[in-house]
Design a protein around this motif. Structure first.
Motif, PDB file in Angstrom:
ATOM      1  N   PHE A  35       0.865  -1.075   0.000  1.00  0.00           N
ATOM      2  CA  PHE A  35      -0.026   0.049  -0.041  1.00  0.00           C
ATOM      3  C   PHE A  35       0.835   1.165  -0.026  1.00  0.00           C
ATOM      4  CE2 PHE A  35      -3.818  -2.095   1.458  1.00  0.00           C
ATOM      5  CZ  PHE A  35      -3.425  -3.200   1.750  1.00  0.00           C
ATOM      6  N   TYR A  37       0.114   5.307   1.424  1.00  0.00           N
ATOM      7  CA  TYR A  37      -0.811   6.311   1.880  1.00  0.00           C
ATOM      8  C   TYR A  37      -0.088   7.655   1.897  1.00  0.00           C
ATOM      9  CZ  TYR A  37      -3.967   2.688   3.888  1.00  0.00           C
ATOM     10  OH  TYR A  37      -4.810   1.615   3.991  1.00  0.00           O
ATOM     11  N   GLN A  39      -0.248  11.419   3.817  1.00  0.00           N
ATOM     12  CA  GLN A  39      -0.602  12.022   5.191  1.00  0.00           C
ATOM     13  C   GLN A  39      -0.272  13.613   5.019  1.00  0.00           C
ATOM     14  OE1 GLN A  39       1.233  11.136   9.141  1.00  0.00           O
ATOM     15  NE2 GLN A  39      -0.762  11.106   9.914  1.00  0.00           N
ATOM     16  N   SER A  42      -3.066  17.867   7.886  1.00  0.00           N
ATOM     17  CA  SER A  42      -4.369  17.563   8.400  1.00  0.00           C
ATOM     18  C   SER A  42      -4.205  16.304   9.505  1.00  0.00           C
ATOM     19  CB  SER A  42      -5.452  17.656   7.607  1.00  0.00           C
ATOM     20  OG  SER A  42      -5.360  16.696   6.695  1.00  0.00           O
ATOM     21  N   GLY A  43      -3.464  15.393   9.136  1.00  0.00           N
ATOM     22  CA  GLY A  43      -3.277  14.228   9.747  1.00  0.00           C
ATOM     23  C   GLY A  43      -3.982  12.895   9.328  1.00  0.00           C
ATOM     24  N   GLU A  44      -4.818  13.001   8.485  1.00  0.00           N
ATOM     25  CA  GLU A  44      -5.559  11.918   8.146  1.00  0.00           C
ATOM     26  C   GLU A  44      -4.835  11.292   6.867  1.00  0.00           C
ATOM     27  OE1 GLU A  44      -9.270  13.146   6.623  1.00  0.00           O
ATOM     28  OE2 GLU A  44      -9.838  11.055   5.526  1.00  0.00           O
ATOM     29  N   LEU A  45      -4.663   9.914   7.021  1.00  0.00           N
ATOM     30  CA  LEU A  45      -4.025   9.021   6.002  1.00  0.00           C
ATOM     31  C   LEU A  45      -4.842   8.941   4.896  1.00  0.00           C
ATOM     32  CD1 LEU A  45      -1.867   8.234   8.594  1.00  0.00           C
ATOM     33  CD2 LEU A  45      -1.459   6.506   7.138  1.00  0.00           C
ATOM     34  N   PHE A  47      -5.593   7.055   1.384  1.00  0.00           N
ATOM     35  CA  PHE A  47      -5.401   5.905   0.667  1.00  0.00           C
ATOM     36  C   PHE A  47      -4.965   6.050  -0.660  1.00  0.00           C
ATOM     37  CE2 PHE A  47      -5.237   1.624  -1.106  1.00  0.00           C
ATOM     38  CZ  PHE A  47      -6.084   1.678  -2.168  1.00  0.00           C
ATOM     39  N   ARG A  50      -3.205   0.212  -3.589  1.00  0.00           N
ATOM     40  CA  ARG A  50      -3.152  -1.089  -3.019  1.00  0.00           C
ATOM     41  C   ARG A  50      -2.845  -2.181  -4.246  1.00  0.00           C
ATOM     42  NH1 ARG A  50      -7.310  -5.705  -0.553  1.00  0.00           N
ATOM     43  NH2 ARG A  50      -7.775  -6.085  -2.692  1.00  0.00           N
ATOM     44  N   PHE A  91       3.478   7.286   3.130  1.00  0.00           N
ATOM     45  CA  PHE A  91       3.736   5.966   4.039  1.00  0.00           C
ATOM     46  C   PHE A  91       3.663   4.771   2.708  1.00  0.00           C
ATOM     47  CE2 PHE A  91       4.357   7.364   8.246  1.00  0.00           C
ATOM     48  CZ  PHE A  91       3.710   8.226   8.339  1.00  0.00           C
ATOM     49  N   ILE A 105      -0.553  -5.353   9.422  1.00  0.00           N
ATOM     50  CA  ILE A 105       0.079  -4.643   8.509  1.00  0.00           C
ATOM     51  C   ILE A 105       1.086  -3.956   9.091  1.00  0.00           C
ATOM     52  CG2 ILE A 105      -1.652  -3.027   8.854  1.00  0.00           C
ATOM     53  CD1 ILE A 105      -1.624  -2.039   5.781  1.00  0.00           C
ATOM     54  N   PHE A 107       3.798  -0.609   8.551  1.00  0.00           N
ATOM     55  CA  PHE A 107       4.047   0.583   7.955  1.00  0.00           C
ATOM     56  C   PHE A 107       5.570   1.224   7.850  1.00  0.00           C
ATOM     57  CE2 PHE A 107      -0.100   2.666   6.917  1.00  0.00           C
ATOM     58  CZ  PHE A 107      -0.976   1.777   7.517  1.00  0.00           C
ATOM     59  N   GLY A 108       6.052   1.706   6.895  1.00  0.00           N
ATOM     60  CA  GLY A 108       7.415   2.154   6.890  1.00  0.00           C
ATOM     61  C   GLY A 108       7.301   3.290   7.514  1.00  0.00           C
ATOM     62  N   SER A 109       8.491   3.991   7.955  1.00  0.00           N
ATOM     63  CA  SER A 109       8.468   5.240   8.681  1.00  0.00           C
ATOM     64  C   SER A 109       8.214   6.379   7.889  1.00  0.00           C
ATOM     65  CB  SER A 109       9.983   5.087   9.312  1.00  0.00           C
ATOM     66  OG  SER A 109      11.080   5.395   8.146  1.00  0.00           O
TER      67      SER A 109
ATOM     68  N   PRO B  42       7.525   4.307  13.790  1.00  0.00           N
ATOM     69  CA  PRO B  42       6.213   4.110  12.644  1.00  0.00           C
ATOM     70  C   PRO B  42       5.008   4.079  13.296  1.00  0.00           C
ATOM     71  CG  PRO B  42       8.614   2.500  12.702  1.00  0.00           C
ATOM     72  CD  PRO B  42       8.597   3.307  13.711  1.00  0.00           C
ATOM     73  N   LEU B  88      -0.281  10.947  18.392  1.00  0.00           N
ATOM     74  CA  LEU B  88      -1.524  11.072  17.205  1.00  0.00           C
ATOM     75  C   LEU B  88      -2.303   9.478  17.282  1.00  0.00           C
ATOM     76  CD1 LEU B  88      -3.222  12.683  15.267  1.00  0.00           C
ATOM     77  CD2 LEU B  88      -1.847  11.992  13.412  1.00  0.00           C
ATOM     78  N   PHE B 106      -8.795   5.760   6.866  1.00  0.00           N
ATOM     79  CA  PHE B 106      -8.408   6.389   8.087  1.00  0.00           C
ATOM     80  C   PHE B 106      -9.264   7.545   8.672  1.00  0.00           C
ATOM     81  CE2 PHE B 106      -4.591   4.347   9.567  1.00  0.00           C
ATOM     82  CZ  PHE B 106      -4.196   3.694   8.484  1.00  0.00           C
ATOM     83  N   GLY B 107      -9.405   8.135   9.953  1.00  0.00           N
ATOM     84  CA  GLY B 107      -9.894   9.309  10.348  1.00  0.00           C
ATOM     85  C   GLY B 107      -8.744  10.308  10.441  1.00  0.00           C
ATOM     86  N   PRO B 108      -9.114  11.614  10.910  1.00  0.00           N
ATOM     87  CA  PRO B 108      -8.065  12.673  11.000  1.00  0.00           C
ATOM     88  C   PRO B 108      -7.194  12.516  12.160  1.00  0.00           C
ATOM     89  CG  PRO B 108     -10.128  13.417  11.679  1.00  0.00           C
ATOM     90  CD  PRO B 108     -10.409  11.840  11.186  1.00  0.00           C
TER      91      PRO B 108
END
Lengths: 117, 115
Positions: A35, A37, A39, A42-45, A47, A50, A91, A105, A107-109, B42, B88, B106-108
């Protein structure tokens, strides 16, 4: 064991340049999903894509393209003609398909991409 | 409301407080997730619920207590947290739990600060 490496911590380019974000993964499974993603601040990942391990066909979506190469265990992401709105942390993630409690799952850094006007 | 929503967006709490984070998904999904995103680590998967049953608990300290009353709502109850728990906290959902193969939305997030 699963592992995802995004070696580029930060990248900064000037608007309209092309930029490639690297992702290298490790897995013992033959069946897995990859995947990407985004970010934004605003913080939301968000998509982006895939890809399953049996589909090595590269994909293009507008200015975005992905290069999946099992031989090098890489799933790189290229943005063509970058724009300021592309600035975000990106990510890469890996998931091994399974139904046991150990499946998850990873995630990378992340790579922080800054596009300068 | 669409997608995945989280409340509150920001939370500051003392180590002796009890608070709860709320997540709601409007996608008709069957699986929900809690993640922790710290500045120097991560993204870490904390909990997974599938059809309101917990299927993953990745060695999370007991001061974090999840609750999934139905497939649309997920809570994370917090008590006696430590400053290192500041992070977060992201909620996500997916159509089903297939060992992580399903695309997650995802959400915020809730930005938590523990004093």
């Amino acid at each position: 064991a699963q592992k995802v490496t995004q070696a580029q911590t930060e990248i900064s380019v000037v608007e309209k340049e092309d930029v490639t974000l690297d992702c290298v993964y490790e897995t013992r499974d033959t069946t897995y999903y990859l995947f990407w993603y985004k970010q934004p601040p605003s913080g939301e990942l968000v998509f982006l894509i895939r890809r399953n391990s049996f589909d090595e066909q590269n994909e293009i979506s507008g200015r975005y393209s992905w290069n999946f190469q099992k031989s090098t265990s890489s799933f790189n992401f290229t943005i063509t003609a970058s724009q300021v709105v592309d600035s975000a942390v990106y990510f890469c993630a890996l998931s091994e398909v399974g139904y046991s409690s150990a499946s998850k799952i990873i995630f990378g850094s992340g790579t922080r991409l800054s596009i300068r006007p | 409301e669409t997608g995945v929503t989280q409340t509150p967006r920001h939370l500051v709490m003392g180590m002796t407080n009890k608070k709860s984070l709320k997540c709601e998904q409007h996608l008709g999904h069957n699986a929900m997730y809690w993640y922790k995103q710290s500045a120097k680590k991560p993204l870490e998967l904390m909990f997974v619920y599938s059809l309101e049953e917990r299927v993953e608990n990745n060695s999370v300290p007991s001061r974090f207590s999840p609750e999934c009353p139905n497939s649309s709502h997920l809570f994370l109850h917090l008590h006696t947290l430590q400053p290192e728990d500041s992070a977060l906290y992201l909620c996500a959902s997916s159509q089903d739990w297939s060992g992580g193969a399903d695309t997650q939305y995802f959400g915020p997030g809730t930005r938590l600060t523990v004093l």
